[in-house]
Design a protein around this motif. Structure first.
Motif, PDB file in Angstrom:
ATOM      1  N   ARG A 184       0.817  -1.216   0.000  1.00  0.00           N
ATOM      2  CA  ARG A 184       0.000   0.000   0.000  1.00  0.00           C
ATOM      3  C   ARG A 184       0.848   1.261   0.000  1.00  0.00           C
ATOM      4  O   ARG A 184       0.321   2.377   0.000  1.00  0.00           O
ATOM      5  N   SER A 216      -2.698   4.563   3.968  1.00  0.00           N
ATOM      6  CA  SER A 216      -3.162   3.873   5.176  1.00  0.00           C
ATOM      7  C   SER A 216      -3.911   2.587   4.867  1.00  0.00           C
ATOM      8  O   SER A 216      -3.879   1.637   5.654  1.00  0.00           O
ATOM      9  N   ASN A 217      -4.593   2.547   3.727  1.00  0.00           N
ATOM     10  CA  ASN A 217      -5.431   1.396   3.406  1.00  0.00           C
ATOM     11  C   ASN A 217      -4.760   0.480   2.391  1.00  0.00           C
ATOM     12  O   ASN A 217      -4.014   0.943   1.522  1.00  0.00           O
ATOM     13  N   ARG A 249     -10.342  -0.128  -2.928  1.00  0.00           N
ATOM     14  CA  ARG A 249      -9.457  -0.461  -1.817  1.00  0.00           C
ATOM     15  C   ARG A 249     -10.261  -1.178  -0.741  1.00  0.00           C
ATOM     16  O   ARG A 249     -11.449  -0.948  -0.577  1.00  0.00           O
ATOM     17  N   HIS A 250      -9.590  -2.032  -0.040  1.00  0.00           N
ATOM     18  CA  HIS A 250     -10.297  -2.782   0.995  1.00  0.00           C
ATOM     19  C   HIS A 250      -9.422  -2.932   2.226  1.00  0.00           C
ATOM     20  O   HIS A 250      -8.251  -2.611   2.202  1.00  0.00           O
TER      21      HIS A 250
END
Length: 513
Positions: free
Chosen positions: A316, A320-321, A512-513
């Motif tokens: 990433r 942050s994600n 994004r997950h």
């Protein structure tokens, strides 16, 4: 008890502007200089894809650099000890050899990424355990971190422009060059003789410079300083750098300083001093501005790595994600080997694989293609670059990759480079593609970058058979075909004017997950 200083050369492989060297010879009675061909940095595999960390092109350049450094030290009455071992093992041996005879101090320049700082921690611990002094220096950037207008690394800005403007507003200046001593201290009695490894020791033979390479230079401080002088003073190229820096061909269109900067055989402050001197003596105000601008980018990535640490290597990136990357190894292999069927990408990747060099313009485009058009994990590309690049610098390489991939410092994270616009802008004559994709050499200019759009009779006349002697494209983005049509129309109307610059198209961010 006499004092022995051990200079551990890392990515500071020079005599000029070397504070570590000046300290060692000013504060010790004897000085050993040593360099480790650390197998963890050369023959070990990358953390993704299992590429050898330092392939033949950079290894050749490194060996040439070490040979030159040894010659320079010998001319000053000293020499260089070289080891094919880890610094931890070498320092254990040296401390055991000398601890009863000398008060020992170890000096080295600091790095910022984890593999390197882990070694530093081990050396500090070894020194504490053996009552050995340690002296550390910062020698790799134009600006010293202690001079930046920030209280700590965490306060460093995430946007390059903010960094540049802060330096200019507060009138921060690079530190003065460090003078090397007039007389070097001798080696201690009992110093062993070591030998610099050859490429053959690593299983390589006949590593020659490709006839089409735009980087025909050898490694080492001597060739670095000669090239710096030639570029600025003999050929007066600094003042035209902004206009020529994006060229894909020719060894003089960009500075080519980066390989020497990467292993420290050329100081960024030395470049800056020479540029300022040139401006003053030639009355050419700001002639070196854009070269110094690029040195600032190099500093920016170094300080970004200092701020974020190991996050620079996460999938990433600095975000942050998590990011949902693809891992299509077949498409990655086509990208890696220059067989994507997109000539501008293929030409850059083939140049890279055959020379260890790629232009900055090329690097940005092939990185965008891999991460934005194919959505493949950026780390696959970063480790391939790490393995092959002559000028690999861990902070600049990984920093640029996360930037282009949209998970770093680019405020426009969802932009994609338009491969065809870039190709027509920076290789309008097709010279670069024809050099590295000779099977396309007979295609006319209007189809050299988009052979899949060429009529069958054009392909036949050019002896191009898609899927046979040149691959069909693994992907075609709609914006590419439109750009190609615009180009052909402008040629037909005979009023095309080449517009340098960066054209992008934007897409919604990946889920994004």
């Amino acid at each position: 008890m006499k004092r022995l200083g051990i200079v551990w050369f890392r990515n500071d492989l020079r005599l000029h502007d070397n504070e570590l060297l000046a300290w060692a010879h000013a504060n010790n009675d004897y000085v050993n200089h040593m360099h480790c061909f650390d197998p963890r940095q050369i023959t070990d595999k990358t953390y993704k894809c299992d590429f050898v960390k330092c392939d033949k092109y950079r290894l050749k350049f490194l060996i040439e650099t070490i040979e030159n450094l040894n010659t320079s030290l010998i001319s000053n009455g000293s020499g260089l000890l070289t080891y094919r071992d880890t610094p931890e093992n070498v320092f254990k041996q040296l401390i055991q050899q000398y601890k009863d005879k000398f008060e020992i101090s170890i000096g080295f320049h600091q790095e910022v990424t984890q593999e390197e700082t882990d070694v530093e921690k081990a050396i500090r611990q070894l020194a504490r355990d053996n009552n050995v002094h340690v002296k550390e220096f910062w020698t790799t950037t134009l600006y010293h971190p202690d001079d930046l207008p920030y209280n700590n690394p965490k306060a460093f800005p995430d946007v390059f422009t903010q960094f540049r403007v802060a330096l200019e507003k507060q009138n921060v200046r690079p530190r003065s060059l460090t003078n090397i001593p007039d007389k070097f201290k001798p080696l201690p009695d009992g110093s062993i003789v070591t030998f610099i490894p050859a490429l053959a020791d690593y299983g390589y033979s006949n590593v020659t410079v490709h006839s089409s390479s735009v980087f025909p230079f050898t490694g080492g401080e001597s060739s670095a300083l000669a090239h710096l002088h030639s570029y600025i003073w003999e050929k007066n190229l600094a003042k035209s750098y902004k206009q020529t820096r994006n060229s894909l061909t020719g060894c003089e269109n960009s500075t080519k300083f980066s390989p020497w900067l990467a292993n420290g055989s050329l100081s960024p402050r030395k470049i800056c001093v020479e540029l300022k001197k040139y401006e003053n003596e030639q009355g050419a105000a700001d002639a070196g501005y854009w070269i110094i601008f690029e040195l600032l980018w190099r500093d920016f990535f170094k300080f970004t790595a200092l701020k974020y640490g190991a996050r620079l290597f996460y999938g990433r990136g600095l975000k942050s994600n998590p990011y949902d990357w693809k891992h299509d190894l077949q498409q990655f292999e086509a990208w890696r080997t220059g067989t994507t069927g997109v000539p501008f990408v293929d030409a850059n990747m083939r140049e890279f694989m055959n020379t260890g060099w790629m232009s900055n313009r090329g690097r940005q485009n092939v990185a965008s293609f891999l991460t934005k058009d194919l959505s493949i994990d950026w780390r696959y590309g970063a480790v391939w670059f790490e393995s092959i690049l002559i000028d690999h610098d861990v902070c600049s390489n990984y920093g640029n990759w996360v930037y282009v991939a949209g998970i770093g410092n680019d405020p426009r994270e969802n932009r994609h480079f338009n491969m065809i616009k870039q190709a027509f802008d920076y290789d309008s004559s097709g010279e670069f593609v024809r050099t590295w994709c000779p099977e396309l050499a007979r295609l006319p200019n209007e189809y050299i970058h988009t052979p899949w759009l060429a009529p069958s009779h054009i392909l036949k006349d050019a002896a191009v058979e898609l899927g046979v002697n040149y691959p069909r494209p693994i992907i075609v983005v709609p914006q590419w075909n439109q750009q190609s049509q615009n180009w052909r129309t402008s040629l037909q109307n005979q009023h095309h004017t080449q517009q340098r610059g960066i054209d992008f198209y934007f897409k919604k961010p990946e889920k994004r997950h």
